[in-house]
Design an enzyme around this catalytic site. Structure first.
Site, short mmCIF file in Angstrom:
data_model
loop_
_atom_site.label_atom_id
_atom_site.label_comp_id
_atom_site.label_asym_id
_atom_site.label_seq_id
_atom_site.Cartn_x
_atom_site.Cartn_y
_atom_site.Cartn_z
N CYS A 1 21.17 -114.98 28.93
CA CYS A 1 20.49 -114.34 30.06
C CYS A 1 20.19 -115.23 31.27
CB CYS A 1 19.18 -113.73 29.59
SG CYS A 1 19.33 -112.61 28.19
N HIS B 1 13.24 -113.52 34.39
CA HIS B 1 13.75 -114.54 33.46
C HIS B 1 14.20 -115.83 34.17
CE1 HIS B 1 15.80 -115.20 29.28
NE2 HIS B 1 14.67 -115.87 29.44
CA CA Z 1 21.46 -111.08 28.32
#
Ligand code: CA
Length: 449
Positions: free
Chosen positions: A80, A135
């Site tokens: 990610c 994130h």
């Molecule tokens: Ca991901």
């Protein structure tokens, strides 16, 4: 017609009625709106355009039909956060130490030395908004509104419940304040994306829309689960319902653009942030990467090759396949070119503007090669060839594999290792990767993978 279109029409009239040569056709048009939609942990096979049968994705299919589908579309990280760092900077994230997912900690996030796509488009006069999963650091200094976004709705970490978490502090934020969200999260992100367009339709806008779907936790609505009751495997069924919800949310955004007559001059990108997690130790969600081998968190194709779609009716052809390798770090320079921003050499971008490649003005491949570094794993794609060292957990092993060579043009599933029979090709690709790697720095956090 909204205010912006009226102003534009007047500007075009002024040019043409005064006897002045009109500038290039596209320069006389409005700056396009720019939308970057990101799926999370999607399987390569799990979209209609890639042949998916059990999960309908009509809205993504419509986007593909109206634009360009990149058949060799990549992301620069197999999970990610690194991918998002590359996407928002237009640089290989290993250039600035963002090689792994950030854990907690006040100093862990997208390094403040880096400038984001939102920063650059804001400087070019865009209204910038983000809806979804960040994130890229949870500490205050890394907050999206400190990284170029005027508006933020979403969460700061790497995963989130799709339902309101009872008894826990609210972590869905509007700006920096709890949003008190009550809807299923994918629906809420769709709603907020539509509302952002509604608020900002009179100006050029940039919307970054990274869904957390279809990342774990596996949460689907009753309606979604009922729709897929013929799928017997419970994880796959839940995944299908989550994919469907994301496709519906994207459909609402596309319908809003159409209703506001913004469809023609809005540039939309869609990518997944990495391949489907199918191996032990990853966030397994029932995704399928066929015909690719490997999983999220590997440098095999299953980890890094993703659905990669783009649509801009005013400038790009419809229903077109584009086969040369491209990568998500190209999104930033492409978006900047669309917005009329000329990148500077000291921005040190690794990505390139893909517009002339997609229109056919440039016939050459955009990249001499593409590169990956992820701890002990690495890869290089040059032409049809790929040299790779991957995590053998992808096939139930432990530790990194020997160096393998594959010819992707006739072996997309990376089944036939040609390293022993093509030593010169191995040397050539290894030398190219080594040279590229001299431009990387040590990871700022994290370790072996
Ligand atoms: Ca991901």
């Amino acid at each position: 017609m909204n205010t912006r279109n009226v102003i534009l029409s007047c500007a075009v009239l002024a040019f043409t009625s005064g006897g002045v040569s009109p500038p290039l056709a596209h320069a006389a048009e409005a700056k396009p709106n720019i939308i970057v939609i990101v799926g999370d942990d999607m399987g390569y096979a799990d979209v209609g355009a890639h042949g998916c049968k059990d999960i309908p994705t009509p809205n993504l299919d419509a986007l593909v039909k109206a634009g360009v589908r990149c058949t060799n579309g990549y992301v620069s990280g197999p999970y990610c956060s690194p991918t998002r760092a590359g996407l928002l900077t237009g640089r290989y994230q290993t250039r600035f130490g963002h090689e792994f997912n950030p854990g907690g900690g006040a100093n862990i996030g997208l390094p403040l030395t880096e400038t984001t796509l939102a920063d650059r488009l804001k400087a070019a006069g865009y209204v910038t908004g983000m809806v979804g999963k960040w994130h890229l650091g949870a500490a205050e200094k890394f907050h999206p509104q400190k990284r170029g976004f005027d508006e933020f709705f979403g969460f700061l970490g790497g995963a989130h419940s799709y339902f309101p978490a009872k008894g826990k502090a609210e972590t869905i934020l509007r700006g920096t304040k709890p949003a008190n969200e009550t809807e299923y999260l994918t629906d809420a992100f769709g709603r907020e994306a539509v509302a952002f367009v509604d608020r900002n339709k009179a100006k050029p806008f940039f919307l970054y829309l990274p869904f957390n779907a279809v990342h774990t936790p596996m949460h689907a609505t009753e309606g979604g689960l009922k729709k897929f009751e013929t799928i017997k495997d419970n994880t796959r069924r839940t995944y299908a319902a989550m994919m469907w919800a994301m496709d519906e949310a994207i459909g609402k955004l596309l319908a809003k653009l159409k209703d506001e007559k913004l469809e023609q001059n809005t540039l939309i990108f869609f990518v997944s942030d990495n391949g489907g997690p199918t191996m032990q130790g990853t966030t397994i969600n029932g995704s399928v990467n066929a015909p690719l081998r490997g999983s999220k968190r590997t440098t095999l194709e299953g980890g890094i090759r993703v659905p990669f779609f783009v649509k801009w009716p005013a400038r790009l052809p419809a229903n077109k396949l584009y086969d040369n390798p491209v990568i998500q770090i190209d999104i930033l320079p492409t978006a900047l070119a669309a917005a009329g921003v000329e990148p500077k050499a000291d921005w040190k971008l690794d990505g390139v503007n893909l517009l002339p490649h997609w229109t056919g003005e440039m016939k050459t491949a955009p990249h001499a090669a593409l590169y990956w570094r992820f701890g002990q794993q690495f890869a290089i794609r040059k032409g049809d060839w790929k040299l790779v060292r991957y995590d053998t957990a992808a096939e139930g092993g432990k530790g990194p594999s020997p160096i393998r060579l594959y010819s992707l043009v006739d072996d997309i599933g990376e089944k036939s290792d040609l390293a022993a029979t093509q030593p010169d090709k191995v040397k050539e690709l290894q030398a190219a990767w080594d040279k590229w790697n001299t431009g990387n720095v040590a990871p700022l956090w994290g370790g072996k993978k």
